[in-house]
Design an enzyme around this catalytic site. Structure first.
Site, mmCIF file in Angstrom:
data_model
loop_
_atom_site.group_PDB
_atom_site.id
_atom_site.type_symbol
_atom_site.label_atom_id
_atom_site.label_comp_id
_atom_site.label_asym_id
_atom_site.label_seq_id
_atom_site.Cartn_x
_atom_site.Cartn_y
_atom_site.Cartn_z
ATOM 1 N N GLY A 1 0.792 -1.228 0.000
ATOM 2 C CA GLY A 1 0.000 0.000 0.000
ATOM 3 C C GLY A 1 0.825 1.280 0.000
ATOM 4 N N SER A 2 0.472 2.230 -0.848
ATOM 5 C CA SER A 2 1.339 3.386 -1.040
ATOM 6 C C SER A 2 0.612 4.520 -1.758
ATOM 7 C CB SER A 2 2.578 2.968 -1.833
ATOM 8 O OG SER A 2 2.214 2.120 -2.900
#
Length: 223
Positions: A192-193
């Protein structure tokens, strides 16, 4: 494996399907152990009921990692400032200096390979260590991040890769001084980013909050 597809009528159909399925650079360290463990679990599954139970999560985890690290072929449009990431537009903010920041949140289901928004020369690339906030949190700006300064015909463009709470590993594919084309792969963020693109001074954004975008294909600016 590259984006190029060998020419020739005899093998064109077969090579097109193969070339359109590729894995991201920097994924082998995760995929090889995962599929190795899966193979061992499948062998064990033939011997006992317990082995079969262990094989199911191993196969599921390996398939999930393979999906996460996919790297599809993209065809950039002939002009415009392109999204650097797949995902959902989280914010479109005037920076007070004539620039607009467009933040794109990447969920674990999105492609995590990032691309150059324009033909450019990488003038600077600075890595900042940071915290563990989820990528969708506003405070994630303090997480591990890599700040890119790109020299383009439309002026300097800043791109920021921000890691999420898990793993927090950013893998650049090119270094300062390199020249990149629009839509070229420039790096990977594991799990996740978020990716921010700062449009040049005076450029009007063409996307809105909540819009889904694709790296190397969706235009961020208006004509």
């Amino acid at each position: 494996m590259t984006d190029a597809t060998p020419s020739g009528p005899a093998n064109r159909g077969a090579t097109t399907s193969v070339s359109r399925f590729r894995m991201a650079r920097g994924s082998a360290a995760w995929l090889l152990p995962a599929w190795g463990a899966t193979a061992a679990a499948i062998v064990a599954a033939r011997r006992s009921r317990t082995g079969r139970l262990l094989a199911l999560p191993a196969v599921g985890a390996s398939c999930a990692l393979t999906w996460f690290f996919r790297d599809p072929v993209r065809t950039p449009p002939p002009q415009g400032i392109l999204s650097a990431a797949d995902g959902t537009v989280q914010s479109v903010e005037d920076q007070g200096d004539g620039r607009t920041r467009i933040a794109v949140f990447m969920s674990p289901l999105n492609v995590h390979v990032n691309r150059s928004p324009l033909p450019a020369r990488v003038r600077e690339q600075v890595h900042h260590p940071g915290g563990y906030r989820p990528a969708f949190d506003k405070d994630s700006e303090r997480n591990e991040r890599v700040v890119w300064t790109l020299e383009t015909e439309r002026g300097p463009v800043t791109l920021v890769q921000i890691a999420g709470a898990l793993v927090r590993r950013i893998v650049p594919y090119v270094r300062p001084g390199a020249s990149v084309s629009a839509g070229q792969r420039i790096g990977l963020i594991r799990f996740g980013s978020r990716v921010d693109v700062y449009l040049p001074v005076g450029v009007e954004p063409a996307v809105q909050i909540g819009q889904r975008v694709r790296a190397g294909e969706t235009r961020l600016d208006r004509d």
